[in-house]
Design an enzyme around this catalytic site. Structure first.
Site, PDB file in Angstrom:
ATOM      1  CB  CYS A  47     -27.770 -10.722 -16.711  1.00 35.51           C
ATOM      2  SG  CYS A  47     -28.427 -11.808 -15.427  1.00 35.51           S
ATOM      3  NE  ARG A  53     -24.638 -12.608 -18.196  1.00 37.41           N
ATOM      4  CZ  ARG A  53     -25.055 -12.300 -19.406  1.00 37.41           C
ATOM      5  NH1 ARG A  53     -24.234 -11.671 -20.236  1.00 37.41           N
ATOM      6  NH2 ARG A  53     -26.271 -12.607 -19.807  1.00 37.41           N
ATOM      7  CG  ASP A  68     -24.896 -15.982 -20.380  1.00 37.73           C
ATOM      8  OD1 ASP A  68     -24.602 -16.482 -19.272  1.00 37.73           O
ATOM      9  OD2 ASP A  68     -26.049 -15.929 -20.829  1.00 37.73           O
TER      10      ASP A  68
HETATM   11  P1  4NP Z   1     -27.366 -14.844 -16.917  1.00 39.15           P
HETATM   12  O1  4NP Z   1     -27.059 -16.268 -17.618  1.00 39.15           O
HETATM   13  O2  4NP Z   1     -28.060 -13.991 -17.934  1.00 39.15           O
HETATM   14  O3  4NP Z   1     -25.999 -14.323 -16.583  1.00 39.15           O
HETATM   15  O4  4NP Z   1     -28.196 -15.150 -15.700  1.00 39.15           O
HETATM   16  C1  4NP Z   1     -28.090 -17.034 -18.180  1.00 39.15           C
HETATM   17  C2  4NP Z   1     -28.724 -17.995 -17.418  1.00 39.15           C
HETATM   18  C3  4NP Z   1     -29.740 -18.743 -17.972  1.00 39.15           C
HETATM   19  C4  4NP Z   1     -30.120 -18.535 -19.289  1.00 39.15           C
HETATM   20  C5  4NP Z   1     -29.476 -17.562 -20.050  1.00 39.15           C
HETATM   21  C6  4NP Z   1     -28.467 -16.809 -19.497  1.00 39.15           C
HETATM   22  N1  4NP Z   1     -31.134 -19.317 -19.877  1.00 39.15           N
HETATM   23  O5  4NP Z   1     -31.323 -19.229 -21.123  1.00 39.15           O
HETATM   24  O6  4NP Z   1     -31.852 -20.059 -19.170  1.00 39.15           O
END
Ligand code: 4NP
Length: 153
Positions: free
Chosen positions: A8, A14, A123
Protein backbone atom coordinates in the site's frame (compact mmCIF):
# COMPACT_ATOMS: atom_id res chain seq x y z
CA UNK A 1 7.38 -21.99 -2.52
CA UNK A 2 4.90 -19.19 -3.15
CA UNK A 3 5.44 -15.84 -1.50
CA UNK A 4 3.15 -12.84 -1.37
CA UNK A 5 4.03 -9.19 -0.71
CA UNK A 6 1.13 -6.80 -0.06
CA UNK A 7 1.85 -3.18 -0.96
CA UNK A 8 0.00 0.00 0.00
CA UNK A 9 1.12 3.62 0.31
CA UNK A 10 1.92 4.36 3.96
CA UNK A 11 2.44 0.71 5.00
CA UNK A 12 0.59 1.28 8.29
CA UNK A 13 -3.07 0.60 7.41
CA UNK A 14 -4.05 -1.62 4.48
CA UNK A 15 -1.01 -3.80 3.70
CA UNK A 16 -0.35 -4.93 7.31
CA UNK A 17 -4.04 -5.90 7.56
CA UNK A 18 -3.83 -7.81 4.27
CA UNK A 19 -0.71 -9.60 5.52
CA UNK A 20 -2.38 -10.45 8.85
CA UNK A 21 -5.48 -11.82 7.10
CA UNK A 22 -3.54 -14.02 4.66
CA UNK A 23 -1.08 -15.18 7.32
CA UNK A 24 -4.01 -16.27 9.54
CA UNK A 25 -5.70 -18.09 6.66
CA UNK A 26 -2.43 -19.79 5.63
CA UNK A 27 -1.90 -20.93 9.23
CA UNK A 28 -5.46 -22.23 9.43
CA UNK A 29 -4.94 -24.25 6.24
CA UNK A 30 -1.34 -25.18 7.19
CA UNK A 31 -0.03 -23.68 3.95
CA UNK A 32 3.69 -23.15 3.48
CA UNK A 33 3.50 -19.54 2.34
CA UNK A 34 5.75 -16.53 2.91
CA UNK A 35 3.70 -13.36 3.48
CA UNK A 36 5.06 -9.83 3.98
CA UNK A 37 3.90 -6.23 3.55
CA UNK A 38 5.58 -3.03 2.38
CA UNK A 39 4.76 0.52 1.33
CA UNK A 40 5.61 2.59 -1.72
CA UNK A 41 5.92 5.67 0.55
CA UNK A 42 8.73 6.23 3.04
CA UNK A 43 7.08 8.38 5.73
CA UNK A 44 6.39 5.62 8.26
CA UNK A 45 9.43 3.32 7.91
CA UNK A 46 10.03 1.47 11.18
CA UNK A 47 6.67 2.47 12.67
CA UNK A 48 3.98 0.07 13.89
CA UNK A 49 0.58 -0.03 12.15
CA UNK A 50 -1.92 2.78 12.76
CA UNK A 51 -3.77 2.31 16.11
CA UNK A 52 -7.07 1.85 14.22
CA UNK A 53 -5.51 -0.96 12.13
CA UNK A 54 -4.14 -2.58 15.30
CA UNK A 55 -7.60 -2.31 16.87
CA UNK A 56 -9.46 -3.96 13.99
CA UNK A 57 -6.92 -6.80 13.84
CA UNK A 58 -7.18 -7.26 17.63
CA UNK A 59 -10.98 -7.44 17.37
CA UNK A 60 -10.42 -10.40 15.05
CA UNK A 61 -7.92 -12.04 17.41
CA UNK A 62 -4.72 -10.98 15.63
CA UNK A 63 -1.92 -8.97 17.24
CA UNK A 64 -0.09 -6.77 14.71
CA UNK A 65 1.38 -4.35 17.27
CA UNK A 66 4.92 -5.67 16.68
CA UNK A 67 4.78 -5.04 12.92
CA UNK A 68 7.17 -2.49 11.40
CA UNK A 69 6.66 -0.55 8.19
CA UNK A 70 9.24 -0.84 5.41
CA UNK A 71 9.52 0.48 1.87
CA UNK A 72 9.31 -1.73 -1.25
CA UNK A 73 12.69 -2.43 -2.86
CA UNK A 74 13.64 -3.60 -6.34
CA UNK A 75 14.87 -6.85 -4.74
CA UNK A 76 11.25 -7.60 -3.72
CA UNK A 77 10.44 -8.21 -7.40
CA UNK A 78 12.72 -11.25 -7.43
CA UNK A 79 12.17 -12.35 -3.80
CA UNK A 80 8.38 -12.70 -4.13
CA UNK A 81 6.32 -14.77 -6.58
CA UNK A 82 3.33 -12.44 -6.11
CA UNK A 83 3.13 -8.72 -5.34
CA UNK A 84 -0.39 -7.55 -4.57
CA UNK A 85 -1.14 -3.81 -4.61
CA UNK A 86 -3.99 -2.39 -2.58
CA UNK A 87 -4.91 0.25 -5.17
CA UNK A 88 -4.18 1.48 -8.70
CA UNK A 89 -1.64 4.17 -7.74
CA UNK A 90 0.48 1.67 -5.89
CA UNK A 91 0.14 -0.82 -8.77
CA UNK A 92 1.35 1.81 -11.29
CA UNK A 93 4.26 2.74 -9.03
CA UNK A 94 5.21 -0.93 -8.71
CA UNK A 95 5.04 -1.40 -12.51
CA UNK A 96 7.30 1.63 -12.91
CA UNK A 97 9.93 0.40 -10.44
CA UNK A 98 9.95 -3.28 -11.53
CA UNK A 99 13.44 -4.30 -12.71
CA UNK A 100 13.84 -6.29 -15.97
CA UNK A 101 14.67 -9.35 -13.84
CA UNK A 102 11.30 -9.21 -12.01
CA UNK A 103 9.62 -12.57 -11.49
CA UNK A 104 6.74 -11.45 -9.27
CA UNK A 105 3.25 -11.51 -10.76
CA UNK A 106 1.61 -8.13 -10.07
CA UNK A 107 -2.08 -7.77 -9.28
CA UNK A 108 -4.61 -5.69 -7.39
CA UNK A 109 -5.87 -7.18 -4.13
CA UNK A 110 -9.52 -7.06 -5.23
CA UNK A 111 -8.65 -8.90 -8.47
CA UNK A 112 -8.68 -11.89 -6.13
CA UNK A 113 -12.26 -11.31 -4.99
CA UNK A 114 -14.87 -12.53 -7.50
CA UNK A 115 -17.02 -9.62 -8.67
CA UNK A 116 -14.57 -6.97 -7.39
CA UNK A 117 -11.86 -7.35 -10.07
CA UNK A 118 -10.13 -4.10 -11.02
CA UNK A 119 -11.33 -2.25 -7.92
CA UNK A 120 -9.24 -0.48 -5.28
CA UNK A 121 -9.19 -0.96 -1.52
CA UNK A 122 -9.96 2.59 -0.36
CA UNK A 123 -7.38 4.20 1.90
CA UNK A 124 -8.99 4.26 5.38
CA UNK A 125 -6.26 6.50 6.80
CA UNK A 126 -8.00 9.80 6.07
CA UNK A 127 -11.48 8.65 7.10
CA UNK A 128 -13.53 7.39 10.02
CA UNK A 129 -12.58 4.39 12.15
CA UNK A 130 -15.42 2.41 10.48
CA UNK A 131 -13.37 2.47 7.26
CA UNK A 132 -11.01 -0.03 8.86
CA UNK A 133 -13.86 -2.55 9.17
CA UNK A 134 -14.47 -2.18 5.42
CA UNK A 135 -10.74 -2.72 4.79
CA UNK A 136 -10.75 -5.79 7.04
CA UNK A 137 -13.74 -7.30 5.17
CA UNK A 138 -11.98 -6.72 1.83
CA UNK A 139 -8.60 -8.12 2.85
CA UNK A 140 -10.15 -11.20 4.48
CA UNK A 141 -12.20 -11.90 1.32
CA UNK A 142 -9.01 -11.72 -0.75
CA UNK A 143 -7.08 -13.81 1.78
CA UNK A 144 -9.63 -16.56 1.54
CA UNK A 145 -9.51 -16.85 -2.27
CA UNK A 146 -5.73 -16.40 -2.40
CA UNK A 147 -5.19 -19.14 0.19
CA UNK A 148 -7.54 -21.47 -1.68
CA UNK A 149 -5.59 -20.80 -4.86
CA UNK A 150 -2.23 -21.57 -3.21
CA UNK A 151 -3.68 -24.67 -1.59
CA UNK A 152 -4.75 -25.98 -5.00
CA UNK A 153 -1.18 -25.82 -6.32
P1 4NP B 1 -1.98 2.89 3.93
O1 4NP B 1 -2.62 4.29 4.45
O2 4NP B 1 -1.41 3.15 2.57
O3 4NP B 1 -3.17 1.97 3.87
O4 4NP B 1 -0.97 2.49 4.96
C1 4NP B 1 -1.84 5.45 4.53
C2 4NP B 1 -1.20 5.76 5.71
C3 4NP B 1 -0.43 6.90 5.79
C4 4NP B 1 -0.30 7.73 4.69
C5 4NP B 1 -0.95 7.41 3.50
C6 4NP B 1 -1.71 6.27 3.42
N1 4NP B 1 0.45 8.92 4.76
O5 4NP B 1 0.39 9.74 3.81
O6 4NP B 1 1.20 9.13 5.75
Amino acid sequence: MSSVLFVCLGNICRSPLAEAALRAEAERLRLDLVVEFAGTGNWHIGEPPDPRARAVAARHGIDISGYQARQVTRADFTRFTHIVALDHDNLSNLRRMAPPSAVAELSLLLDHVPGREGQAVADPWFGEAAGFDVTWAEVTAAASTLAARFRAR
